[in-house]
Design a protein around this motif. Structure first.
Motif, PDB file in Angstrom:
ATOM      1  N   THR A  64       0.831  -1.202   0.000  1.00  0.00           N
ATOM      2  CA  THR A  64       0.000   0.000   0.000  1.00  0.00           C
ATOM      3  C   THR A  64       0.871   1.260   0.000  1.00  0.00           C
ATOM      4  OG1 THR A  64      -0.139  -0.025   2.420  1.00  0.00           O
ATOM      5  CG2 THR A  64      -1.897  -1.152   1.198  1.00  0.00           C
ATOM      6  N   LEU A  65       0.201   2.404  -0.163  1.00  0.00           N
ATOM      7  CA  LEU A  65       0.860   3.703  -0.168  1.00  0.00           C
ATOM      8  C   LEU A  65       0.479   4.446   1.107  1.00  0.00           C
ATOM      9  CD1 LEU A  65       0.029   4.773  -3.849  1.00  0.00           C
ATOM     10  CD2 LEU A  65       1.981   3.425  -3.022  1.00  0.00           C
ATOM     11  N   LYS A  66       1.452   4.638   1.982  1.00  0.00           N
ATOM     12  CA  LYS A  66       1.183   5.395   3.209  1.00  0.00           C
ATOM     13  C   LYS A  66       1.400   6.879   2.923  1.00  0.00           C
ATOM     14  CE  LYS A  66       2.737   5.992   8.001  1.00  0.00           C
ATOM     15  NZ  LYS A  66       3.488   7.256   7.827  1.00  0.00           N
ATOM     16  N   TRP A  67       0.369   7.667   3.177  1.00  0.00           N
ATOM     17  CA  TRP A  67       0.436   9.101   2.932  1.00  0.00           C
ATOM     18  C   TRP A  67       1.666   9.697   3.571  1.00  0.00           C
ATOM     19  CZ3 TRP A  67       0.040  13.096   6.664  1.00  0.00           C
ATOM     20  CH2 TRP A  67      -0.142  14.382   6.141  1.00  0.00           C
ATOM     21  N   PRO A  68       2.450  10.539   2.864  1.00  0.00           N
ATOM     22  CA  PRO A  68       2.161  10.976   1.498  1.00  0.00           C
ATOM     23  C   PRO A  68       2.664  10.051   0.381  1.00  0.00           C
ATOM     24  CG  PRO A  68       4.010  12.202   2.359  1.00  0.00           C
ATOM     25  CD  PRO A  68       3.533  11.331   3.485  1.00  0.00           C
ATOM     26  N   PHE A 127       1.525  17.633   5.909  1.00  0.00           N
ATOM     27  CA  PHE A 127       2.515  16.627   6.268  1.00  0.00           C
ATOM     28  C   PHE A 127       3.218  17.015   7.565  1.00  0.00           C
ATOM     29  CE2 PHE A 127       6.834  14.716   5.576  1.00  0.00           C
ATOM     30  CZ  PHE A 127       6.417  13.416   5.820  1.00  0.00           C
ATOM     31  N   LYS A 128       3.432  16.008   8.418  1.00  0.00           N
ATOM     32  CA  LYS A 128       4.068  16.130   9.730  1.00  0.00           C
ATOM     33  C   LYS A 128       3.143  16.699  10.805  1.00  0.00           C
ATOM     34  CE  LYS A 128       8.293  14.581   8.898  1.00  0.00           C
ATOM     35  NZ  LYS A 128       8.812  13.349   9.545  1.00  0.00           N
ATOM     36  N   GLU A 129       1.907  17.020  10.471  1.00  0.00           N
ATOM     37  CA  GLU A 129       0.972  17.539  11.477  1.00  0.00           C
ATOM     38  C   GLU A 129       0.200  16.427  12.160  1.00  0.00           C
ATOM     39  OE1 GLU A 129       0.032  22.015   9.676  1.00  0.00           O
ATOM     40  OE2 GLU A 129      -1.501  20.440   9.565  1.00  0.00           O
ATOM     41  N   VAL A 130       0.262  15.215  11.623  1.00  0.00           N
ATOM     42  CA  VAL A 130      -0.421  14.076  12.228  1.00  0.00           C
ATOM     43  C   VAL A 130       0.463  12.857  12.086  1.00  0.00           C
ATOM     44  CG1 VAL A 130      -1.671  13.410  10.125  1.00  0.00           C
ATOM     45  CG2 VAL A 130      -2.630  12.840  12.361  1.00  0.00           C
ATOM     46  N   GLU A 131       0.398  11.979  13.093  1.00  0.00           N
ATOM     47  CA  GLU A 131       1.219  10.773  13.120  1.00  0.00           C
ATOM     48  C   GLU A 131       0.329   9.547  13.087  1.00  0.00           C
ATOM     49  OE1 GLU A 131       4.151   8.458  16.331  1.00  0.00           O
ATOM     50  OE2 GLU A 131       3.451  10.516  16.715  1.00  0.00           O
ATOM     51  N   PHE A 132       0.699   8.580  12.267  1.00  0.00           N
ATOM     52  CA  PHE A 132       0.032   7.293  12.271  1.00  0.00           C
ATOM     53  C   PHE A 132       0.564   6.481  13.450  1.00  0.00           C
ATOM     54  CE2 PHE A 132      -0.540   8.844   8.095  1.00  0.00           C
ATOM     55  CZ  PHE A 132      -1.438   8.063   7.398  1.00  0.00           C
ATOM     56  N   ILE A 133      -0.299   6.026  14.326  1.00  0.00           N
ATOM     57  CA  ILE A 133       0.115   5.173  15.430  1.00  0.00           C
ATOM     58  C   ILE A 133       0.037   3.716  14.949  1.00  0.00           C
ATOM     59  CG2 ILE A 133      -0.353   4.412  17.781  1.00  0.00           C
ATOM     60  CD1 ILE A 133      -1.522   7.148  18.341  1.00  0.00           C
ATOM     61  N   ILE A 134       1.192   3.071  14.874  1.00  0.00           N
ATOM     62  CA  ILE A 134       1.260   1.712  14.311  1.00  0.00           C
ATOM     63  C   ILE A 134       1.666   0.732  15.414  1.00  0.00           C
ATOM     64  CG2 ILE A 134       2.415   0.265  12.603  1.00  0.00           C
ATOM     65  CD1 ILE A 134       2.790   2.797  10.921  1.00  0.00           C
ATOM     66  N   GLU A 138      -6.403  15.684  -0.385  1.00  0.00           N
ATOM     67  CA  GLU A 138      -6.786  16.772  -1.276  1.00  0.00           C
ATOM     68  C   GLU A 138      -5.694  17.062  -2.310  1.00  0.00           C
ATOM     69  OE1 GLU A 138      -7.834  19.994   1.411  1.00  0.00           O
ATOM     70  OE2 GLU A 138      -9.940  19.422   1.233  1.00  0.00           O
ATOM     71  N   ASP A 139      -6.044  17.877  -3.296  1.00  0.00           N
ATOM     72  CA  ASP A 139      -5.099  18.213  -4.369  1.00  0.00           C
ATOM     73  C   ASP A 139      -3.826  18.870  -3.840  1.00  0.00           C
ATOM     74  OD1 ASP A 139      -6.830  17.190  -6.233  1.00  0.00           O
ATOM     75  OD2 ASP A 139      -7.573  19.135  -6.937  1.00  0.00           O
ATOM     76  N   ASN A 140      -3.937  19.558  -2.700  1.00  0.00           N
ATOM     77  CA  ASN A 140      -2.764  20.219  -2.114  1.00  0.00           C
ATOM     78  C   ASN A 140      -1.937  19.274  -1.237  1.00  0.00           C
ATOM     79  OD1 ASN A 140      -4.368  19.949   0.149  1.00  0.00           O
ATOM     80  ND2 ASN A 140      -4.634  22.146   0.502  1.00  0.00           N
ATOM     81  N   GLY A 141      -2.346  17.997  -1.171  1.00  0.00           N
ATOM     82  CA  GLY A 141      -1.617  17.005  -0.396  1.00  0.00           C
ATOM     83  C   GLY A 141      -2.064  16.872   1.043  1.00  0.00           C
ATOM     84  N   HIS A 142      -3.035  17.653   1.483  1.00  0.00           N
ATOM     85  CA  HIS A 142      -3.510  17.551   2.857  1.00  0.00           C
ATOM     86  C   HIS A 142      -4.327  16.283   3.056  1.00  0.00           C
ATOM     87  CE1 HIS A 142      -3.104  22.100   3.959  1.00  0.00           C
ATOM     88  NE2 HIS A 142      -1.994  21.577   3.490  1.00  0.00           N
ATOM     89  N   LEU A 143      -4.101  15.639   4.208  1.00  0.00           N
ATOM     90  CA  LEU A 143      -4.849  14.437   4.564  1.00  0.00           C
ATOM     91  C   LEU A 143      -6.107  14.829   5.322  1.00  0.00           C
ATOM     92  CD1 LEU A 143      -4.928  11.278   4.811  1.00  0.00           C
ATOM     93  CD2 LEU A 143      -3.714  11.571   6.989  1.00  0.00           C
ATOM     94  N   ILE A 144      -7.248  14.314   4.874  1.00  0.00           N
ATOM     95  CA  ILE A 144      -8.535  14.603   5.515  1.00  0.00           C
ATOM     96  C   ILE A 144      -8.994  13.353   6.255  1.00  0.00           C
ATOM     97  CG2 ILE A 144     -10.890  15.424   5.205  1.00  0.00           C
ATOM     98  CD1 ILE A 144      -8.723  17.429   4.373  1.00  0.00           C
ATOM     99  N   ILE A 204     -14.460  16.551  10.940  1.00  0.00           N
ATOM    100  CA  ILE A 204     -13.467  16.482   9.875  1.00  0.00           C
ATOM    101  C   ILE A 204     -12.191  17.180  10.330  1.00  0.00           C
ATOM    102  CG2 ILE A 204     -12.898  17.175   7.520  1.00  0.00           C
ATOM    103  CD1 ILE A 204     -14.930  14.926   7.669  1.00  0.00           C
ATOM    104  N   ARG A 205     -11.053  16.502  10.157  1.00  0.00           N
ATOM    105  CA  ARG A 205      -9.758  17.048  10.557  1.00  0.00           C
ATOM    106  C   ARG A 205      -8.858  17.087   9.322  1.00  0.00           C
ATOM    107  NH1 ARG A 205      -8.163  15.336  16.405  1.00  0.00           N
ATOM    108  NH2 ARG A 205     -10.144  14.772  17.403  1.00  0.00           N
ATOM    109  N   GLU A 206      -8.175  18.204   9.117  1.00  0.00           N
ATOM    110  CA  GLU A 206      -7.311  18.381   7.955  1.00  0.00           C
ATOM    111  C   GLU A 206      -5.867  18.573   8.404  1.00  0.00           C
ATOM    112  OE1 GLU A 206      -6.650  21.478   4.180  1.00  0.00           O
ATOM    113  OE2 GLU A 206      -8.543  21.438   5.283  1.00  0.00           O
ATOM    114  N   TYR A 207      -4.941  17.846   7.756  1.00  0.00           N
ATOM    115  CA  TYR A 207      -3.543  17.890   8.176  1.00  0.00           C
ATOM    116  C   TYR A 207      -2.605  18.036   6.983  1.00  0.00           C
ATOM    117  CZ  TYR A 207      -5.413  15.944  12.516  1.00  0.00           C
ATOM    118  OH  TYR A 207      -6.137  15.744  13.660  1.00  0.00           O
TER     119      TYR A 207
END
Length: 261
Positions: free
Chosen positions: A113-117, A254-261, A235-241, A249-252
């Motif tokens: 898979t592709l992990k954002w970004p 890059f580096k503003e949110v962390e995936f907890i794995i 989104e087109d600007n690369g922000h993760l929704i 709804i939360r918009e981030y």
């Protein structure tokens, strides 16, 4: 419509390439910055057996044993892409790498898979990352460099990177690095030809269909703490929704949110 099948059938038309081999360099991305602007090839690739200062996103470094992994940069001049749409280039690069890896016998398509970004994940493990550096002037995008690192034949990782994995660890055999690079360049040319022909919607749709954690609620962390959310879109600007459990709804960026794995 099977987007994956559609994209595999399309071929680039009349695209030129130059491939440069470096036994050792500090960074293939930095090497690309030394090349003259008058080089005429559509795609220029520099790959190295070893990087002394390989970089990831931000201040991250990339661990790699000499000769064990695939470390390369791709230079293109996507002047046809509007600056507001430049995240499409990130989507294109990630899809190109994933497509080439899918050709390896034994790879599970659903797990890749592709992990954002633009990281490549196998399950919850990272096998590839890309650092993209784009030059923009008053006329638009001048050039774009993709610095890619893929863990190929390395079996032990000693850095503090949280979840690295190599193709050899997945498949149980050595991978021919030169052949893999050629596959990736072919795949990159295919996707770049789609960008040139303005097939933006299909690229974005395929990118979303391949996202890590594309479905369901998962744990994340932002500046306010941990929460559970599900991916709505990128989104087109690369922000993760993301949408949290309360429906907010939360918009981030890059580096503003962390995936907890």
């Amino acid at each position: 419509m099977n987007l994956f099948g559609l994209f595999r059938k399309k071929k680039p038309q009349g695209m030129t390439r130059r491939i440069i081999h470096l036994e050792e360099t500090d960074s293939t991305n930095r090497y690309m910055s030394t090349l003259p602007d008058d080089m005429q090839e559509d795609i220029i690739v520099a790959y190295s057996d070893y990087q002394t200062a390989g970089r990831g996103q931000g201040k991250n470094t990339w661990e790699s044993e000499r000769g064990k992994n695939l470390l390369f940069s791709v230079l293109i001049r996507p002047v046809m892409v509007p600056v507001a749409k430049q995240y499409l280039l990130s989507e294109m690069g990630a899809l190109a790498v994933r497509d080439a890896l899918l050709e390896l016998e034994g790879i599970n398509q659903e797990m890749l898979t592709l992990k954002w970004p633009n990281d490549i994940y196998y399950g919850d493990k990272k096998i590839s990352g890309t650092l993209i550096e784009t030059s923009v002037d008053s006329k638009g995008i001048k050039r774009c460099v993709f610095g890619v690192g893929i863990d190929v034949n390395q079996e032990k990782f000693v850095s503090d990177a949280p979840n690295p994995m190599s193709l050899k660890q997945i498949l149980g055999r050595d991978i021919d690095i030169a052949k893999l690079l050629n596959r990736i360049i072919d795949s990159f040319e295919k996707y770049y030809s789609l960008v040139i022909s303005s097939d933006y919607i299909d690229i974005t749709a395929l990118y979303h269909s391949c996202l890590y954690r594309a479905h369901g609620f998962h744990k994340y962390r932002d500046k306010d703490g941990e929460f559970e959310g599900s991916i709505v879109e990128v989104e087109d600007n690369g922000h993760l929704i993301l949408r949290d459990r309360d429906g907010m709804i939360r918009e981030y960026a890059f580096k503003e949110v962390e995936f907890i794995i």
